[in-house]
Motif scaffolding. Structure first.
Motif, PDB file in Angstrom:
ATOM      1  N   GLU A 176      47.709  61.617  52.215  1.00 45.09           N
ATOM      2  CA  GLU A 176      48.414  61.305  50.976  1.00 45.09           C
ATOM      3  C   GLU A 176      47.914  62.168  49.825  1.00 45.09           C
ATOM      4  N   TYR A 401      51.855  48.351  52.964  1.00 45.33           N
ATOM      5  CA  TYR A 401      51.765  49.804  52.968  1.00 45.33           C
ATOM      6  C   TYR A 401      51.664  50.262  54.416  1.00 45.33           C
ATOM      7  N   ASP A 508      43.735  48.802  54.303  1.00 47.71           N
ATOM      8  CA  ASP A 508      44.985  48.629  53.566  1.00 47.71           C
ATOM      9  C   ASP A 508      44.846  47.540  52.507  1.00 47.71           C
ATOM     10  N   GLU A 511      42.764  48.886  49.586  1.00 51.03           N
ATOM     11  CA  GLU A 511      43.549  49.753  48.706  1.00 51.03           C
ATOM     12  C   GLU A 511      44.542  48.948  47.885  1.00 51.03           C
ATOM     13  N   LEU A 512      45.112  47.909  48.484  1.00 54.90           N
ATOM     14  CA  LEU A 512      46.047  47.054  47.754  1.00 54.90           C
ATOM     15  C   LEU A 512      45.345  46.327  46.610  1.00 54.90           C
ATOM     16  N   ASP A 514      42.641  47.359  45.103  1.00 55.00           N
ATOM     17  CA  ASP A 514      42.280  48.363  44.092  1.00 55.00           C
ATOM     18  C   ASP A 514      43.461  48.656  43.171  1.00 55.00           C
ATOM     19  N   VAL A 515      44.674  48.688  43.722  1.00 60.51           N
ATOM     20  CA  VAL A 515      45.858  48.927  42.898  1.00 60.51           C
ATOM     21  C   VAL A 515      46.060  47.775  41.916  1.00 60.51           C
ATOM     22  N   VAL A 516      45.888  46.545  42.396  1.00 58.93           N
ATOM     23  CA  VAL A 516      46.046  45.380  41.517  1.00 58.93           C
ATOM     24  C   VAL A 516      44.973  45.387  40.428  1.00 58.93           C
ATOM     25  N   LYS A 517      43.777  45.821  40.799  1.00 59.42           N
ATOM     26  CA  LYS A 517      42.665  45.781  39.854  1.00 59.42           C
ATOM     27  C   LYS A 517      42.869  46.716  38.677  1.00 59.42           C
ATOM     28  N   GLU A 518      43.645  47.788  38.853  1.00 56.55           N
ATOM     29  CA  GLU A 518      43.867  48.731  37.762  1.00 56.55           C
ATOM     30  C   GLU A 518      44.561  48.082  36.573  1.00 56.55           C
ATOM     31  N   LYS A 519      45.535  47.191  36.842  1.00 59.03           N
ATOM     32  CA  LYS A 519      46.298  46.574  35.757  1.00 59.03           C
ATOM     33  C   LYS A 519      45.967  45.096  35.558  1.00 59.03           C
TER      34      LYS A 519
END
Length: 699
Positions: A176, A401, A508, A511-512, A514-519
């Motif tokens: 990716e 994902y 997976d 990573e999911l 981590d994406v939630v943690k950003e916002k």
């Protein structure tokens, strides 16, 4: 020493480090200084310094372009071209002010004028005009045209290149991060050629401005020298012509170098070596050509009217050079053969790295050799692009994902067969007929079709393979006709939905999160890692996917886990807690066309019997019944469901919250597609319609 006082020493400021840390401010100040050169009069010494900087900068730029391997390594060049053009024009204005005002412009301009003119003003003017014409007509025009064509071709090729990147990404050839970097590089390349197309106009304008300035300086200088400074005409012509032509040369030579740099940069193809290395390698790859050229020069040298010594000498030099290169090439080939032979007999052999054989792909598709054209874009295959849409669809509908799906050909399986493999294990397969279309009969009516009977691989429906010339006639008969890639993609989509819980790995989930943690950092920090681990969150998500519950509302799921884990960390409790939070989406997905929830209930005696038989285990709670009674209960549930489906219903089992998960585990092997919901999951604003009740007949 007693009483001695030691003073603290502080490091002195490092000018170099200070400039390095404030490069942006230094560059901005330098550009502002260029603008000030237009306004502030310069003494001759300062003008000499700035002209030297201009020549040096142009030489540095030319050398950089000679050593770049691809245009993007010097992507700042279009902007730099504008800045250097502005710099030269500002120096032109300063030199014009000195020439016309003081009949003096420093040693550099005077030296260039004296050296080039050599006592003949006409020759000097012609030399200047030739340099300007070369820059304006040849180099600048050609570089601008190459930039224009490069920008157009790059933009036209972007969709194809992006599709190629997506294909490599979907097939697993690149990751990716690499795919993202390639897309970014592709966009930068298009931006670069577009900027170069516009920047070349600055150089063209600079050449025109140089000619105009020369004319103004000569005419204005002669006029000022005669009328204001009291010079005679010849002295005025001599003074101002030397200075003007010197000024023009000092300006146009750096402009010529930078124009040449732009031409080299935009005409360079991507390579792993510099221009000089490529030139030497590619010129020396064909030593036999040197013999041919040497022979031609030798023949020309024998012509009486030609300078025979020059041609014959050059012919001999080329022949000797070609002979030397040919011998070197033969020696290199012998050396390579000897090295290959030495490596083959070398003992002991180095151990083979077998770690990559232990890696397995989460999801892989193996295809027979007849299906390979479906993946070849050159032959019209679009399967790789459609795999990307499958992954997007799974992300939108299921919230999972799916990692890039690798497609491999397998010559050992039937030529028309494809197989879905999860972590090295073959799960499902199907067959396709290339150059045929699959005809499905959604109405169920008997239709006479001249095709090859088969079974639709996704839902097991009867179907027929028909040729392209039959497609229109079959569609007019009311049948649904789809091509081979659509059959495979549909099967793959349903396969992923069915096995989504197996494809969801801990990485997976990480990573999911981590994406939630950003916002939404508060949602994650409250739950992980203090209350639950990645593995525990994964188990909850897998259980939801096992019952076809999407996990795309991950924030609601994590919030429910955060609330539930503080009370009870039992996995079954947390699963039911999350399902209760997702009750609305669960109910909405089970409604029929009339927005009714059609349910099959359990007789109170059956529900009490099951509730009393629930036993907790390490793998969750299960109802423990006597085998004969368990078989009788399963048959009763199965008959009730089949009876309701025979009347056109799509029922779900409704029971108490405590019984829901054990009951689902009880029937999952016999009725994996039958949904089981609890009373707590039924929202208040939907209508419930009971279409059956499960009872046990007493003998």
């Amino acid at each position: 020493m007693e009483g001695e006082i030691t003073l603290a020493t502080y490091p002195q400021p490092n000018i170099r480090q200070l400039v390095k840390n404030n490069t942006d401010l230094v560059i901005a100040a330098a550009i502002l200084g260029i603008v000030l050169l237009i306004i502030i009069p310069l003494p001759p010494l300062a003008l000499d310094i700035f002209l030297t900087i201009s020549i040096t900068l142009s030489l540095v730029i030319l050398m950089i372009t000679m050593f770049t391997t691809e245009p993007l390594q010097f992507s700042i060049f279009p902007t730099l071209l504008l800045v250097t053009t502005l710099y030269r024009l500002s120096l032109n204005i300063s030199s014009t002010r000195l020439i016309l005002g003081e009949a003096e412009a420093g040693k550099i301009i005077n030296g260039f004028g004296q050296f080039v003119i050599g006592g003949d003003y006409v020759v000097g003017a012609i030399v200047f005009i030739i340099i300007t014409v070369i820059q304006f007509v040849v180099i600048t025009s050609g570089a601008g045209r190459v930039s224009e064509v490069g920008a157009r071709f790059t933009l036209d090729a972007m969709p194809g290149k992006q599709m190629s990147i997506d294909a490599d990404f979907n097939s697993g050839l690149i990751g990716e991060d690499e795919a993202r970097e390639r897309r970014r590089k592709l966009q930068r390349e298009a931006d670069f050629f577009g900027a170069m197309d516009g920047a070349s106009k600055f150089v063209r304008g600079d050449a025109i401005a140089g000619i105009v300035i020369i004319i103004i300086n000569i005419i204005g200088g002669i006029t000022i020298g005669v009328l204001q400074k009291g010079m005679d005409v010849m002295t005025s012509i001599q003074t101002y012509t030397i200075l003007t032509i010197g000024d023009g040369l000092v300006s146009q030579i750096p402009a010529l170098l930078i124009s040449t740099s732009s031409g080299i940069l935009v005409t360079r193809a991507s390579s792993d070596a510099s221009f000089g290395a490529d030139l030497a390698q590619q010129f020396l790859n064909f030593p036999k050509i040197l013999f041919v050229v040497a022979g031609v020069l030798f023949v020309i040298g024998l012509i009486p009217a030609m300078p025979g010594i020059v041609f014959l000498t050059l012919a001999g030099a080329l022949g000797f050079w070609g002979y030397t290169l040919l011998n070197d090439k033969k020696k290199q080939e012998v050396y390579i053969q000897q090295e290959d032979a030495r490596r083959q007999v070398q003992e002991p052999h180095e151990p083979e790295n077998v770690l990559h054989y232990m890696e397995t792909d989460p999801l892989q598709i193996q295809i027979g050799y007849n299906l390979i054209p479906l993946t070849d874009e050159r032959s019209g295959g679009n399967l790789l692009q459609r795999l990307a849409s499958v992954r997007r669809q799974c992300a939108v509908e299921m919230g999972i994902y799916v990692r890039p799906i690798r497609i491999r050909d397998n010559l050992q399986q039937p030529p028309n067969q494809y197989t879905f493999i999860i972590r090295g294990e073959e799960i499902e397969s199907g067959e396709l007929m290339p150059d045929h279309f699959l005809a499905l009969n959604p109405t169920g009516q008997e239709i006479n079709i001249h095709g090859i009977p088969t079974t639709e691989p996704t839902f097991g429906l009867p179907a027929w393979w028909v040729t392209q010339d039959q497609q229109d006639r079959v569609e007019m008969s009311g049948l649904t006709v789809v091509d081979c890639p659509t059959v495979l993609v549909t099967h793959l989509t349903e396969f992923i939905k069915k096995h989504a819980h197996e494809l969801l790995g801990r990485q997976d989930v990480k990573e999911l999160i981590d994406v939630v943690k950003e916002k939404n950092p508060a949602v994650v920090e409250e739950l992980f890692p203090d209350l639950m681990s990645i593995g525990e969150i994964q188990k909850v998500l897998q259980n939801l996917l096992l019952e076809n519950v999407p996990v795309k509302d991950i924030i609601t799921i994590l919030e429910a886990l955060g609330d539930g884990a503080r009370v009870n960390k039992d996995l079954d409790f947390l699963i039911e807690k999350v399902r209760h939070s997702l009750a609305r989406s669960i109910c909405r997905s089970l409604l029929n066309n009339e927005n009714k929830l059609q349910v099959i209930t359990l007789h109170p005696n059956v529900e009490k019997m099951l509730s009393d038989s629930i036993q907790p285990t390490q793998l969750g709670s299960y109802p423990v019944l006597e085998p004969g009674l368990a078989r009788q209960l399963l048959n009763s549930i199965l008959k009730t469901v089949e009876k309701a489906m025979g009347r056109g219903y799509a029922p779900v089992l409704l029971c108490s919250a405590r019984l829901r998960l054990p009951l689902k585990r009880f029937i999952v092997r016999q009725m994996p597609a039958t949904a089981v919901i609890s009373v707590n999951e039924v929202i208040t604003d939907i209508e419930i319609e009971a279409v059956g009740t499960v009872v046990i007949n007493e003998n």
